[in-house]
Design a protein around this motif. Structure first.
Motif, PDB file in Angstrom:
ATOM      1  N   PRO A  87     -10.736   0.773   2.682  1.00  0.00           N
ATOM      2  CA  PRO A  87     -10.269   1.385   3.925  1.00  0.00           C
ATOM      3  C   PRO A  87      -9.471   2.663   3.701  1.00  0.00           C
ATOM      4  N   TYR A  88      -9.115   2.931   2.449  1.00  0.00           N
ATOM      5  CA  TYR A  88      -8.324   4.111   2.113  1.00  0.00           C
ATOM      6  C   TYR A  88      -9.209   5.283   1.682  1.00  0.00           C
ATOM      7  N   ALA A  89     -10.512   5.110   1.713  1.00  0.00           N
ATOM      8  CA  ALA A  89     -11.430   6.163   1.241  1.00  0.00           C
ATOM      9  C   ALA A  89     -11.151   7.482   1.951  1.00  0.00           C
ATOM     10  N   GLY A  90     -11.120   8.550   1.188  1.00  0.00           N
ATOM     11  CA  GLY A  90     -10.915   9.880   1.741  1.00  0.00           C
ATOM     12  C   GLY A  90      -9.493  10.199   2.130  1.00  0.00           C
ATOM     13  N   GLN A  91      -8.550   9.316   1.766  1.00  0.00           N
ATOM     14  CA  GLN A  91      -7.164   9.520   2.179  1.00  0.00           C
ATOM     15  C   GLN A  91      -6.237   9.356   0.978  1.00  0.00           C
ATOM     16  N   TYR A  92      -5.070  10.011   1.093  1.00  0.00           N
ATOM     17  CA  TYR A  92      -3.977   9.655   0.200  1.00  0.00           C
ATOM     18  C   TYR A  92      -3.086   8.707   0.980  1.00  0.00           C
ATOM     19  N   VAL A  93      -2.942   7.492   0.482  1.00  0.00           N
ATOM     20  CA  VAL A  93      -2.113   6.488   1.147  1.00  0.00           C
ATOM     21  C   VAL A  93      -1.004   6.089   0.188  1.00  0.00           C
ATOM     22  N   GLN A  94       0.228   6.275   0.618  1.00  0.00           N
ATOM     23  CA  GLN A  94       1.356   5.997  -0.267  1.00  0.00           C
ATOM     24  C   GLN A  94       1.528   4.512  -0.544  1.00  0.00           C
ATOM     25  N   ASP A  95       1.370   3.708   0.488  1.00  0.00           N
ATOM     26  CA  ASP A  95       1.678   2.282   0.371  1.00  0.00           C
ATOM     27  C   ASP A  95       0.382   1.467   0.254  1.00  0.00           C
ATOM     28  N   LEU A  96       0.151   0.900  -0.906  1.00  0.00           N
ATOM     29  CA  LEU A  96      -1.052   0.097  -1.134  1.00  0.00           C
ATOM     30  C   LEU A  96      -0.739  -1.399  -1.186  1.00  0.00           C
ATOM     31  N   THR A  97       0.461  -1.772  -0.743  1.00  0.00           N
ATOM     32  CA  THR A  97       0.849  -3.184  -0.852  1.00  0.00           C
ATOM     33  C   THR A  97      -0.033  -4.097   0.003  1.00  0.00           C
ATOM     34  N   GLY A  98      -0.653  -3.560   1.043  1.00  0.00           N
ATOM     35  CA  GLY A  98      -1.538  -4.384   1.860  1.00  0.00           C
ATOM     36  C   GLY A  98      -2.675  -4.971   1.034  1.00  0.00           C
ATOM     37  N   TRP A  99      -3.219  -4.160   0.142  1.00  0.00           N
ATOM     38  CA  TRP A  99      -4.298  -4.658  -0.738  1.00  0.00           C
ATOM     39  C   TRP A  99      -3.743  -5.538  -1.848  1.00  0.00           C
ATOM     40  N   ILE A 100      -2.618  -5.128  -2.411  1.00  0.00           N
ATOM     41  CA  ILE A 100      -2.049  -5.925  -3.505  1.00  0.00           C
ATOM     42  C   ILE A 100      -1.676  -7.317  -3.004  1.00  0.00           C
ATOM     43  N   ASP A 101      -1.017  -7.378  -1.853  1.00  0.00           N
ATOM     44  CA  ASP A 101      -0.543  -8.667  -1.333  1.00  0.00           C
ATOM     45  C   ASP A 101      -1.696  -9.603  -0.979  1.00  0.00           C
ATOM     46  N   ALA A 102      -2.835  -9.040  -0.586  1.00  0.00           N
ATOM     47  CA  ALA A 102      -3.981  -9.876  -0.204  1.00  0.00           C
ATOM     48  C   ALA A 102      -4.870 -10.229  -1.394  1.00  0.00           C
ATOM     49  N   SER A 103      -4.630  -9.606  -2.543  1.00  0.00           N
ATOM     50  CA  SER A 103      -5.565  -9.744  -3.666  1.00  0.00           C
ATOM     51  C   SER A 103      -5.604 -11.120  -4.325  1.00  0.00           C
TER      52      SER A 103
END
Length: 202
Positions: A49-65
């Motif tokens: 969902p972050y494709a084409g973007q710089y996203v500072q906070d990636l914890t949404g993916w880490i927490d769900a992994s």
């Protein structure tokens, strides 16, 4: 039509992959010094969902992994028939609209710990690699003993590619496993039979 609707927690998984590699003899034809080596690969093509973007906070993916780790462990045991696993490794293959960092968010300890549980525990850190790529890109996944990194016989690799992935907006999460060290390994050092399994090194 809605596309990329989540179908695994917050993730949209397009496809699961499972590969088996069975080797009975060495490169020169020398027979195996024991059982054949089985290598297994479990992978998932996941929409980013972050494709084409710089996203500072990636914890949404880490927490769900962690749920991905649980599923990878379940699929490994189904594919292997519950064979004992001695080595493991992991990798990420990132589509060209994604950042390498996006993929690495799925390789951290929260995702790895359930995989360790599925193979009966693992004291060692998990060797890993990754790259950006397109469908057909080859990725070499390092393997090492799951309880003691100093076991030389278990330094190994398996190479895989995916004919239809990653799409530009996907990452492919990849885990690899082996049932033993290299066939006819003879480089000395700590033996698998001598592993103490206390600190991940010896």
């Amino acid at each position: 039509m809605n596309t990329h609707t989540p179908n695994f927690g917050p993730f949209h998984i397009r496809k699961w992959y499972g590969f088996v590699d069975e080797t009975l003899a060495g490169e020169t034809g020398a027979p195996a010094d024991g059982e054949p080596i089985y290598k297994y690969v479990i992978a998932a093509a996941i929409h980013c969902p972050y494709a084409g973007q710089y996203v500072q906070d990636l914890t949404g993916w880490i927490d769900a992994s962690p749920a991905l780790g649980v599923e990878i462990g379940r699929r490994l045991n189904a594919l292997s028939g519950g064979k004992a696993i001695e080595s493991y490794g992991k990798a990420i293959l990132v589509g060209t609209d994604c950042e390498y960092e996006h993929g690495n968010a799925l390789l951290t300890n929260p995702a790895a710990n359930p995989v360790r549980d599925a193979v009966g525990g693992g004291k060692s850190w998990v060797p890993s690699t990754g790259k950006r790529g397109v469908p057909g890109t080859i990725v070499d996944i390092p393997l090492a003993h799951k309880d003691a990194l100093y076991v030389r016989s278990h330094y190994d690799t398996i190479s895989v590619s995916f004919n239809d992935g990653p799409n530009r907006d996907e990452v492919i999460l990849i885990w690899a496993f082996a049932t033993r060290g290299r066939l006819n390994a003879r480089l000395g050092g700590l033996k698998a039979s001598e592993v103490k399994g206390e600190d991940g090194l010896v």
